[in-house]
Write a protein that holds these residues in place. Structure first.
Motif, short mmCIF file in Angstrom:
data_model
loop_
_atom_site.label_atom_id
_atom_site.label_comp_id
_atom_site.label_asym_id
_atom_site.label_seq_id
_atom_site.Cartn_x
_atom_site.Cartn_y
_atom_site.Cartn_z
N PHE A 21 44.44 18.98 -29.66
CA PHE A 21 43.30 18.72 -28.78
C PHE A 21 42.65 20.03 -28.35
O PHE A 21 41.43 20.19 -28.44
CB PHE A 21 43.75 17.92 -27.56
CG PHE A 21 42.66 17.65 -26.58
CD1 PHE A 21 41.70 16.68 -26.83
CD2 PHE A 21 42.56 18.37 -25.40
CE1 PHE A 21 40.67 16.43 -25.93
CE2 PHE A 21 41.54 18.13 -24.49
CZ PHE A 21 40.59 17.16 -24.76
N VAL A 22 43.45 20.99 -27.91
CA VAL A 22 42.91 22.28 -27.47
C VAL A 22 42.21 22.98 -28.64
O VAL A 22 41.11 23.51 -28.49
CB VAL A 22 44.01 23.15 -26.85
CG1 VAL A 22 43.51 24.57 -26.60
CG2 VAL A 22 44.52 22.52 -25.55
N GLU A 23 42.82 22.97 -29.82
CA GLU A 23 42.22 23.63 -30.99
C GLU A 23 40.92 22.96 -31.43
O GLU A 23 40.05 23.62 -32.00
CB GLU A 23 43.22 23.65 -32.14
CG GLU A 23 44.38 24.59 -31.89
CD GLU A 23 45.51 24.43 -32.91
OE1 GLU A 23 45.35 23.69 -33.89
OE2 GLU A 23 46.56 25.05 -32.69
N SER A 24 40.76 21.67 -31.14
CA SER A 24 39.53 20.97 -31.54
C SER A 24 38.29 21.57 -30.88
O SER A 24 37.18 21.40 -31.37
CB SER A 24 39.63 19.48 -31.20
OG SER A 24 39.50 19.26 -29.80
N TRP A 70 31.86 14.45 -30.84
CA TRP A 70 33.13 15.18 -30.75
C TRP A 70 34.22 14.27 -30.20
O TRP A 70 35.33 14.24 -30.72
CB TRP A 70 32.98 16.43 -29.87
CG TRP A 70 34.29 17.10 -29.63
CD1 TRP A 70 34.92 17.97 -30.48
CD2 TRP A 70 35.14 16.92 -28.51
NE1 TRP A 70 36.12 18.35 -29.92
CE2 TRP A 70 36.28 17.72 -28.73
CE3 TRP A 70 35.06 16.17 -27.34
CZ2 TRP A 70 37.32 17.79 -27.81
CZ3 TRP A 70 36.09 16.24 -26.44
CH2 TRP A 70 37.21 17.03 -26.68
N LEU A 71 33.92 13.51 -29.15
CA LEU A 71 34.90 12.61 -28.56
C LEU A 71 35.40 11.61 -29.59
O LEU A 71 36.62 11.34 -29.67
CB LEU A 71 34.31 11.88 -27.35
CG LEU A 71 35.23 10.92 -26.61
CD1 LEU A 71 36.48 11.61 -26.10
CD2 LEU A 71 34.47 10.24 -25.47
N ASP A 72 34.52 11.07 -30.41
CA ASP A 72 34.94 10.16 -31.48
C ASP A 72 35.92 10.83 -32.42
O ASP A 72 36.86 10.19 -32.91
CB ASP A 72 33.72 9.66 -32.27
CG ASP A 72 32.86 8.68 -31.51
OD1 ASP A 72 33.33 8.11 -30.49
OD2 ASP A 72 31.69 8.48 -31.93
N SER A 73 35.74 12.13 -32.65
CA SER A 73 36.61 12.85 -33.59
C SER A 73 38.00 13.12 -33.03
O SER A 73 38.93 13.42 -33.79
CB SER A 73 35.95 14.16 -34.03
OG SER A 73 36.06 15.16 -33.02
N VAL A 74 38.15 13.05 -31.71
CA VAL A 74 39.47 13.32 -31.09
C VAL A 74 40.08 12.08 -30.43
O VAL A 74 41.16 12.18 -29.85
CB VAL A 74 39.41 14.48 -30.07
CG1 VAL A 74 39.00 15.78 -30.74
CG2 VAL A 74 38.52 14.14 -28.89
N THR A 75 39.44 10.94 -30.56
CA THR A 75 39.93 9.72 -29.90
C THR A 75 41.37 9.40 -30.30
O THR A 75 42.16 8.94 -29.47
CB THR A 75 39.00 8.53 -30.19
OG1 THR A 75 37.74 8.80 -29.58
CG2 THR A 75 39.55 7.23 -29.61
N HIS A 76 41.72 9.67 -31.55
CA HIS A 76 43.09 9.39 -32.02
C HIS A 76 44.14 10.22 -31.27
O HIS A 76 45.31 9.89 -31.29
CB HIS A 76 43.19 9.61 -33.53
CG HIS A 76 43.03 11.04 -33.94
ND1 HIS A 76 41.79 11.67 -33.98
CD2 HIS A 76 43.94 11.95 -34.31
CE1 HIS A 76 41.96 12.92 -34.37
NE2 HIS A 76 43.26 13.12 -34.58
N LEU A 77 43.73 11.27 -30.59
CA LEU A 77 44.65 12.14 -29.83
C LEU A 77 44.80 11.69 -28.38
O LEU A 77 45.64 12.23 -27.65
CB LEU A 77 44.13 13.57 -29.83
CG LEU A 77 43.87 14.23 -31.19
CD1 LEU A 77 43.22 15.59 -31.01
CD2 LEU A 77 45.16 14.33 -31.98
N ARG A 85 38.06 5.94 -22.54
CA ARG A 85 38.71 7.09 -23.16
C ARG A 85 38.82 8.27 -22.21
O ARG A 85 39.69 9.12 -22.37
CB ARG A 85 37.95 7.54 -24.41
CG ARG A 85 37.89 6.49 -25.49
CD ARG A 85 37.15 6.99 -26.70
NE ARG A 85 35.71 7.03 -26.46
CZ ARG A 85 34.80 7.39 -27.36
NH1 ARG A 85 35.18 7.76 -28.56
NH2 ARG A 85 33.52 7.38 -27.06
N THR A 86 37.92 8.33 -21.23
CA THR A 86 37.87 9.46 -20.30
C THR A 86 37.56 8.95 -18.90
O THR A 86 37.16 7.80 -18.72
CB THR A 86 36.76 10.45 -20.69
OG1 THR A 86 35.49 9.81 -20.54
CG2 THR A 86 36.93 10.97 -22.11
#
Length: 106
Positions: A21-24, A70-77, A85-86
């Motif tokens: 998540f941080v690296e994203s 971007w949120l869509d790209s990290v939702t799996h995390l 989601r937030t």
């Protein structure tokens, strides 16, 4: 109202996915525009917060599509907060203490 806008977004990351998540954010920051500052802070082992300061509401609205992509790209995390989601909040700056030392007595 006009002027600077702050956005605060809290995320709960799944156990073991904190580093990813941080690296994203390394890719995320390259598409930022109209933003004065962007910070990622960690509240505890699994919760993180974005602190975003935008020039104005137009800049904040312009960044919404980019941020949601971007949120869509990290939702799996992420672990959801119920259906969401937030936890997110935004608003206009009503008082700015950029230099707190200017307000302290001598």
């Amino acid at each position: 109202m006009s002027g600077a806008v702050w956005s605060v977004v809290k995320f709960k990351v799944k156990d073991g996915d904190e580093d990813e998540f941080v690296e994203s954010h390394d890719k995320f920051i390259h598409g930022l525009s109209g933003i004065r500052s962007f910070r990622v802070i960690q509240l505890d082992d699994n919760e993180f917060v974005h602190l975003n300061e935008y020039d104005d509401m137009d800049a904040a609205v312009e960044m919404q599509i980019y941020g949601l992509t971007w949120l869509d790209s990290v939702t799996h995390l992420l672990e959801c907060y119920g259906e969401e989601r937030t936890h997110a909040y935004s608003g206009f700056v009503v008082k700015d203490y950029k230099s707190l030392f200017d307000y302290l007595p001598d």
